[in-house]
Design an enzyme around this catalytic site. Structure first.
Site, PDB file in Angstrom:
ATOM      1  N   ASP A 342       0.890  -1.148   0.160  1.00  0.00           N
ATOM      2  CA  ASP A 342      -0.020  -0.026   0.066  1.00  0.00           C
ATOM      3  C   ASP A 342       1.008   1.238  -0.013  1.00  0.00           C
ATOM      4  O   ASP A 342       1.915   1.217   0.646  1.00  0.00           O
ATOM      5  CB  ASP A 342      -0.946  -0.001   1.289  1.00  0.00           C
ATOM      6  CG  ASP A 342      -0.176  -0.100   2.511  1.00  0.00           C
ATOM      7  OD1 ASP A 342       0.898  -0.955   2.699  1.00  0.00           O
ATOM      8  OD2 ASP A 342      -0.450   0.593   3.494  1.00  0.00           O
ATOM      9  N   GLU A 343       0.370   2.307  -0.622  1.00  0.00           N
ATOM     10  CA  GLU A 343       0.953   3.506  -0.119  1.00  0.00           C
ATOM     11  C   GLU A 343       2.410   3.691  -0.723  1.00  0.00           C
ATOM     12  O   GLU A 343       3.114   4.331   0.050  1.00  0.00           O
ATOM     13  CB  GLU A 343       0.681   4.337   1.059  1.00  0.00           C
ATOM     14  CG  GLU A 343      -0.706   4.324   1.203  1.00  0.00           C
ATOM     15  CD  GLU A 343      -1.090   4.927   2.747  1.00  0.00           C
ATOM     16  OE1 GLU A 343      -1.801   5.752   2.917  1.00  0.00           O
ATOM     17  OE2 GLU A 343      -0.468   4.556   4.011  1.00  0.00           O
TER      18      GLU A 343
END
Ligand code: NGO
Length: 534
Positions: A342-343
């Protein structure tokens, strides 16, 4: 209060049951009940998650000082479930409740025969004047049946000191099995570290709601929480702080194994997560060679996201991943290994895709199933990979497309399932970037239809993550998880046709006194008619 106890004549199935018990051949005569819901029949009690089928009939069962817990002679595992039940009931009842393999005589009976058609986790519970019988094909089903039995007893049964009875279980039948095989809860032990006892306490609390996956977010920018023998500085240095600058901490491999064992004793599989290529400042700070410029950054104790990245072109990165994945896979009996993803805002798109290819290969090399946050679907999920959705409304086309191509989904929409979101503007803990999440907001959605373009069969289940930027103690965990964790757990367990906010809030209200008895500090949502409040 047990308003739904019906004291009618003993019904036919129960007579058959009682004959079976007294004849010492428990279960042989009972056919498996089809998991049919009877919306019009009287409810049996306030059970969360709502069972597939529950019907009140016949006489109540009352636990006495002579009650024994009968377990099958040939299953040590079922005997352990019996011991677990006894250890739950002894402190408040003050009864001995011996666990025995002797047959006959009524009481509480756990049986591994006679529960066909309810799957590996399903169970059937029959309660009547002389006995409560829980039947399941597997011990995991008995364990879930035991959670239902707990909820059919008065709330004070959860207290740790002797209480006044009577200890009555309403008469009736439950035939139950889960909607989804993956019913998870996640604890972020990286932003703030939680001790073994705190972790076990949470495991015990979520077991009551038939959660069967425990996801541990073990690494992030602020801390690396598991010892890796070939890379000791990850834990000793990378684990030495946390958000706000406290001392942090980490689990030795033996401690991690203890968590795994404890979770297994509650029929929960641990899903370890090592987040990469972003969320890696703790690792980058521990080993300079992992940085593209060869310079280790300082440890980080803030709460920003998206600034760190492993160095994609360097081979040392993949040697590191191999070491970490190999060591964690070796001490993780469950099939899943979560690699985050993620991210990764500090990683270019092409680098991200190339990196995720190699990280996924490392996971399959060590025999595990890849789990990643749903950004993985923007790369190339390998065959068998699972994507954990944490978006808002399921509208990302790449997630639906990946699901159609065979990627399985675990659903944790941030607007519904994120336990770190505030309930409302006055909630003293938590964040609000995905909005406020009151109980109805957490409950009122359907995992089967959330992701646009995803076939319902692609949904493995649901998970409620608890991120801990603002969460420091068990008390904080409990305040954010209760009452929303049971809402997500019900979406994972109960058939879609039972979904009903009016029913859920009433059943949830009955959990309040139970949580008080357990010492759980929960949020008194104004949406729920808690007994004694107002
Ligand atoms: C995001 C982010 C986490 C934060 C969390 C806080 C995911 C998958 N990545 O969820 O690092 O802790 O929000 O709500």
């Amino acid at each position: 209060m047990s308003p739904l106890v019906r004291r009618h004549a003993i019904s036919r199935p129960l007579c058959a049951l009682l004959l079976c018990v007294t004849a010492g051949a428990v279960g042989t005569g009972a056919a498996a009940a089809p998991a049919v819901h009877h919306p019009k029949a009287a409810a049996l009690g306030n059970i969360v998650p709502e069972p597939a089928s529950a019907r009140a009939h016949g006489s109540a069962f009352t636990l006495t000082r002579d009650t024994r817990i009968h377990v099958p002679a040939r299953s040590r595992e079922a005997a352990r479930v019996g011991e677990y039940l006894a250890s739950l009931l002894r402190p408040s009842t003050g009864y001995k409740l011996p666990v025995t393999t002797a047959r006959g005589g009524g009481g509480i009976v756990l049986s591994l025969v006679g529960a066909r058609g309810l799957g590996a986790e399903g169970y059937r519970l029959d309660s009547g004047r002389h006995a409560v019988v829980i039947r399941a094909a597997r011990p995991s089903g008995l364990f879930h049946g035991v959670q239902t039995l707990r909820q059919l007893l008065p709330a004070k049964v959860e207290k740790s000191k002797p209480q006044q009875g009577p200890w009555t279980v309403p008469g009736g039948t439950v035939a139950d099995r889960p909607r989804y095989s993956y019913r998870g809860a996640m604890l972020d032990v990286s932003r703030h570290f939680f001790s073994l006892d705190e972790v076990k306490r949470y495991i015990d609390q979520i077991a009551l709601y038939k959660v069967n996956r425990f996801h541990l977010h073990l690494s992030d920018d602020q801390g690396w929480r598991i010892a890796i023998k070939s890379r000791p500085r990850l834990a000793t240095y990378g684990g030495s702080t946390q958000v706000g600058g406290g001392p942090g901490g980490y689990y030795t491999q033996d401690e991690y194994k203890e968590i795994v064992r404890y979770a297994a004793s509650r029929y929960m599989t641990v899903v370890p997560e090592i987040d990469m290529p972003g969320h890696t400042n703790a690792a980058l700070a521990s080993y300079a060679e992992l940085n593209c410029d060869g310079v280790a950054p300082p440890l980080y104790t803030g709460t920003d996201v998206g600034f760190s990245s492993l160095c994609v072109p360097k081979q040392v990165t993949y040697d590191f991943i191999d070491d970490v994945v190999r060591e964690i896979a070796a001490i993780t009996p469950g099939r899943y290994l979560h690699i985050g993803g993620d991210e990764a805002h500090a990683t270019g798109h092409d680098d991200y895709v190339a990196f995720m290819d190699r990280a996924q290969r490392a996971v399959s090399k060590y025999g595990k199933t890849v789990v990643g946050w749903h950004q993985l679907t923007g790369a190339r999920p390998i065959k068998g990979a699972v994507a954990q959705y944490w978006g808002f409304d399921g509208s990302e086309p790449e997630v639906g497309a990946a699901a159609r191509a065979g990627t399985k989904l675990v659903l944790s929409p941030a607007t519904r399932a994120y336990l770190d979101m505030k309930y409302d503007k006055d909630t003293p803990l938590g964040q609000d970037w995905a909005g406020f999440i009151e109980v109805q907001q957490a409950y009122d959605w359907d995992p089967g239809t959330l992701i646009q373009g995803a076939p319902p069969s692609s949904v493995l289940g649901v998970e409620a993550p608890l991120w801990t930027e603002t969460i420091v103690t068990s008390d904080h965990i409990e305040y954010m998880a209760f009452p929303r964790l049971p809402a997500i757990a019900e979406l994972g367990w109960s058939p879609a046709r039972t979904h009903d906010w009016g029913s859920f809030r009433r059943r949830l209200a009955a959990q309040g006194p139970r949580w008080s008895a357990m010492g759980i500090d929960y949020y008194r949502s104004p949406q729920v008619p808690w007994p004694g409040v107002r």
